[in-house]
Design a protein around this motif. Structure first.
Motif, PDB file in Angstrom:
ATOM      1  N   SER A   1      -1.109 -33.270  18.680  1.00 59.69           N
ATOM      2  CA  SER A   1       0.314 -32.913  18.676  1.00 59.69           C
ATOM      3  C   SER A   1       1.198 -34.138  18.889  1.00 59.69           C
ATOM      4  CB  SER A   1       0.601 -31.861  19.746  1.00 59.69           C
ATOM      5  OG  SER A   1      -0.071 -30.657  19.468  1.00 59.69           O
ATOM      6  N   VAL A   2       0.755 -35.054  19.742  1.00 62.97           N
ATOM      7  CA  VAL A   2       1.522 -36.285  19.981  1.00 62.97           C
ATOM      8  C   VAL A   2       1.592 -37.112  18.698  1.00 62.97           C
ATOM      9  CG1 VAL A   2       1.614 -38.450  21.262  1.00 62.97           C
ATOM     10  CG2 VAL A   2       0.959 -36.340  22.429  1.00 62.97           C
ATOM     11  N   ALA A   3       0.448 -37.273  18.039  1.00 61.75           N
ATOM     12  CA  ALA A   3       0.409 -38.080  16.819  1.00 61.75           C
ATOM     13  C   ALA A   3       1.291 -37.487  15.729  1.00 61.75           C
ATOM     14  CB  ALA A   3      -1.037 -38.185  16.323  1.00 61.75           C
ATOM     15  N   VAL A   4       1.228 -36.175  15.557  1.00 59.09           N
ATOM     16  CA  VAL A   4       2.034 -35.526  14.517  1.00 59.09           C
ATOM     17  C   VAL A   4       3.519 -35.615  14.872  1.00 59.09           C
ATOM     18  CG1 VAL A   4       2.533 -33.351  13.335  1.00 59.09           C
ATOM     19  CG2 VAL A   4       0.175 -33.968  13.858  1.00 59.09           C
ATOM     20  N   ALA A   5       3.871 -35.352  16.131  1.00 56.55           N
ATOM     21  CA  ALA A   5       5.275 -35.376  16.548  1.00 56.55           C
ATOM     22  C   ALA A   5       5.888 -36.758  16.355  1.00 56.55           C
ATOM     23  CB  ALA A   5       5.391 -34.938  18.003  1.00 56.55           C
ATOM     24  N   ARG A   6       5.165 -37.798  16.715  1.00 54.74           N
ATOM     25  CA  ARG A   6       5.710 -39.158  16.577  1.00 54.74           C
ATOM     26  C   ARG A   6       5.850 -39.560  15.119  1.00 54.74           C
ATOM     27  NH1 ARG A   6       2.449 -41.965  21.714  1.00 54.74           N
ATOM     28  NH2 ARG A   6       3.756 -40.982  23.330  1.00 54.74           N
ATOM     29  N   ALA A   7       4.912 -39.144  14.288  1.00 51.81           N
ATOM     30  CA  ALA A   7       5.035 -39.416  12.856  1.00 51.81           C
ATOM     31  C   ALA A   7       6.228 -38.663  12.270  1.00 51.81           C
ATOM     32  CB  ALA A   7       3.746 -39.030  12.134  1.00 51.81           C
TER      33      ALA A   7
ATOM     34  N   SER B   1      13.412 -22.711  35.093  1.00 58.38           N
ATOM     35  CA  SER B   1      13.126 -24.137  34.858  1.00 58.38           C
ATOM     36  C   SER B   1      11.655 -24.446  35.118  1.00 58.38           C
ATOM     37  CB  SER B   1      14.016 -25.022  35.752  1.00 58.38           C
ATOM     38  OG  SER B   1      15.372 -24.857  35.429  1.00 58.38           O
ATOM     39  N   HIS B   2      10.803 -23.510  34.734  1.00 59.76           N
ATOM     40  CA  HIS B   2       9.382 -23.640  35.019  1.00 59.76           C
ATOM     41  C   HIS B   2       8.585 -24.219  33.860  1.00 59.76           C
ATOM     42  CE1 HIS B   2      10.039 -19.877  32.929  1.00 59.76           C
ATOM     43  NE2 HIS B   2       8.743 -19.747  32.696  1.00 59.76           N
ATOM     44  N   LEU B   3       9.208 -24.356  32.711  1.00 61.04           N
ATOM     45  CA  LEU B   3       8.522 -24.874  31.536  1.00 61.04           C
ATOM     46  C   LEU B   3       8.827 -26.355  31.349  1.00 61.04           C
ATOM     47  CD1 LEU B   3       9.270 -21.922  29.087  1.00 61.04           C
ATOM     48  CD2 LEU B   3       7.191 -22.302  30.434  1.00 61.04           C
ATOM     49  N   VAL B   4       7.816 -27.093  30.947  1.00 58.99           N
ATOM     50  CA  VAL B   4       7.959 -28.537  30.758  1.00 58.99           C
ATOM     51  C   VAL B   4       7.639 -28.878  29.310  1.00 58.99           C
ATOM     52  CG1 VAL B   4       7.156 -30.829  31.441  1.00 58.99           C
ATOM     53  CG2 VAL B   4       7.335 -29.010  33.148  1.00 58.99           C
ATOM     54  N   GLY B   5       8.503 -29.679  28.701  1.00 56.69           N
ATOM     55  CA  GLY B   5       8.286 -30.075  27.319  1.00 56.69           C
ATOM     56  C   GLY B   5       8.673 -31.518  27.091  1.00 56.69           C
ATOM     57  N   MET B   6       8.305 -32.030  25.923  1.00 58.81           N
ATOM     58  CA  MET B   6       8.660 -33.389  25.524  1.00 58.81           C
ATOM     59  C   MET B   6       9.434 -33.314  24.212  1.00 58.81           C
ATOM     60  SD  MET B   6       8.439 -36.574  26.470  1.00 58.81           S
ATOM     61  CE  MET B   6       7.012 -36.698  27.566  1.00 58.81           C
ATOM     62  N   PHE B   7      10.710 -33.714  24.283  1.00 54.35           N
ATOM     63  CA  PHE B   7      11.568 -33.716  23.108  1.00 54.35           C
ATOM     64  C   PHE B   7      11.430 -35.053  22.406  1.00 54.35           C
ATOM     65  CE2 PHE B   7      15.985 -34.521  21.384  1.00 54.35           C
ATOM     66  CZ  PHE B   7      15.857 -33.680  20.288  1.00 54.35           C
ATOM     67  N   CYS B   8      11.099 -35.012  21.116  1.00 54.95           N
ATOM     68  CA  CYS B   8      10.937 -36.213  20.302  1.00 54.95           C
ATOM     69  C   CYS B   8      12.103 -36.291  19.323  1.00 54.95           C
ATOM     70  CB  CYS B   8       9.603 -36.159  19.558  1.00 54.95           C
ATOM     71  SG  CYS B   8       9.168 -37.682  18.702  1.00 54.95           S
ATOM     72  N   GLU B   9      12.876 -37.346  19.441  1.00 51.23           N
ATOM     73  CA  GLU B   9      14.132 -37.465  18.693  1.00 51.23           C
ATOM     74  C   GLU B   9      14.088 -38.675  17.761  1.00 51.23           C
ATOM     75  OE1 GLU B   9      18.918 -37.650  19.801  1.00 51.23           O
ATOM     76  OE2 GLU B   9      17.390 -38.121  21.297  1.00 51.23           O
ATOM     77  N   PRO B  10      14.423 -38.503  16.487  1.00 52.30           N
ATOM     78  CA  PRO B  10      14.451 -39.642  15.564  1.00 52.30           C
ATOM     79  C   PRO B  10      15.505 -40.667  15.982  1.00 52.30           C
ATOM     80  CG  PRO B  10      14.550 -37.547  14.395  1.00 52.30           C
ATOM     81  CD  PRO B  10      14.773 -37.238  15.837  1.00 52.30           C
ATOM     82  N   ASP B  11      15.344 -41.891  15.526  1.00 49.98           N
ATOM     83  CA  ASP B  11      16.307 -42.947  15.851  1.00 49.98           C
ATOM     84  C   ASP B  11      17.667 -42.679  15.224  1.00 49.98           C
ATOM     85  OD1 ASP B  11      14.596 -44.440  17.461  1.00 49.98           O
ATOM     86  OD2 ASP B  11      13.765 -45.523  15.754  1.00 49.98           O
ATOM     87  N   THR B  12      17.662 -42.065  14.055  1.00 44.34           N
ATOM     88  CA  THR B  12      18.921 -41.703  13.391  1.00 44.34           C
ATOM     89  C   THR B  12      19.168 -40.219  13.600  1.00 44.34           C
ATOM     90  OG1 THR B  12      17.726 -41.304  11.315  1.00 44.34           O
ATOM     91  CG2 THR B  12      18.677 -43.487  11.644  1.00 44.34           C
ATOM     92  N   PRO B  13      20.430 -39.798  13.703  1.00 41.02           N
ATOM     93  CA  PRO B  13      20.731 -38.373  13.911  1.00 41.02           C
ATOM     94  C   PRO B  13      20.078 -37.503  12.846  1.00 41.02           C
ATOM     95  CG  PRO B  13      22.711 -39.713  14.143  1.00 41.02           C
ATOM     96  CD  PRO B  13      21.652 -40.614  13.600  1.00 41.02           C
ATOM     97  N   GLN B  14      19.482 -36.402  13.260  1.00 40.61           N
ATOM     98  CA  GLN B  14      18.823 -35.519  12.309  1.00 40.61           C
ATOM     99  C   GLN B  14      19.856 -34.755  11.499  1.00 40.61           C
ATOM    100  OE1 GLN B  14      15.298 -33.311  13.302  1.00 40.61           O
ATOM    101  NE2 GLN B  14      16.124 -31.425  12.474  1.00 40.61           N
TER     102      GLN B  14
END
Length: 279
Positions: free
Chosen positions: A49-55, A12-25
């Protein structure tokens, strides 16, 4: 679009940010895994990376951007899974891929990497059958005859080149003590035939390829279609599996909003065309 921080890895040493669409993928759409670039943590250089992921999230694609072990918020494991860093990186990306698929429900993953992250994406794609696509930004390339004559013509037409020659010939410039760092290599460029063989192998596995280049790649890429021509010279035709773009006005990190939006819109269009959803 929702963002959720996650811890994963065998310690559990890795940290990430999961970006999920509002509608199920939709399952037929892949999720996107972002890889670190150079010494940058998971936000990417200037937040790319943040800008691309959110788009992507707004367009219906889930994603995960994470920090390699020892970078950003991820710590180094006490018991590494491999002795070599390259093998450890493959293990980290495999864990990230498994997590992303589990959280998103996607059947495959597209890798996104800039510069050294693109080089990492290449190695991960070869090692992991879950990878169905790869988006390289200022990544691998190969020299062609067309590159060489364009490169020479550009150099001869450059006012700065002639200024440098004049200063060397007739005296040091006033700012001679200024340190300029140029042409730093963050990865080893593969030989043309090796690159062609690797990409041919990926395409035969069904992997789709997206390559975009900024004006910062002038030392090895300077015209649209150069990669395809180089691969053809090596006897490899990737057909519709390869999409290639040249944005000469962009800098290496796509820091200006206009070029960044072109990159994002082009990437989303490639994803939507390659993996359309069932109506």
């Amino acid at each position: 679009m929702r963002e959720t921080p996650l811890h994963f890895g065998h310690e559990s040493h890795l940290v990430g940010m999961f970006c999920e669409p509002d509608t199920p993928q939709a399952r037929e759409r892949p999720a996107v895994l972002f890889l670190n670039s150079g010494l940058e943590h998971r936000v990417g250089p200037r937040g790319l990376s943040v800008a691309v992921a959110r788009a992507l999230g707004d367009a219906g694609f889930a994603s995960l951007r994470f920090d390699y072990a020892g970078m950003g918020e991820s710590r180094k494991p006490q018991r590494p899974l491999a002795a070599e860093r390259e093998d450890e990186l493959l293990a980290e990306c495999a864990a990230a891929t498994e997590l992303l698929q589990a959280r998103s429900g996607a059947s495959g993953v597209v890798l996104f990497g800039l510069c050294s992250g693109a080089d990492d994406a290449h190695r991960v794609a070869l090692a992991n059958d879950a990878v169905v696509g790869m988006a390289q930004i200022d990544g691998h390339g190969a020299i062609t005859a067309g590159f060489k004559w364009r490169y020479v013509a550009h150099r001869l037409a450059s006012p700065r080149r002639w200024q440098n020659w004049f200063e060397r010939k007739f005296g040091a410039p006033a700012d001679a003590d200024r340190a300029v760092l140029e042409g730093v290599d963050f990865f080893q460029m593969p030989e043309r035939d090796t690159l062609a063989r690797d990409l041919d192998m990926l395409v035969k596995r069904g992997v789709r390829l997206f390559y975009a280049y900024s004006g910062a790649t002038h030392s090895y890429y300077n015209h649209a279609g150069q990669l395809r021509r180089a691969l053809a010279q090596a006897g490899v035709d990737l057909g519709g599996h390869l999409e290639e773009h040249f944005l000469p006005s962009a800098d290496h990190t796509f820091s200006r909003n206009a070029e960044r939006m072109v990159l994002i819109e082009t990437l989303i269009a490639w994803l939507q065309a390659g993996w359309p959803t069932a109506e």
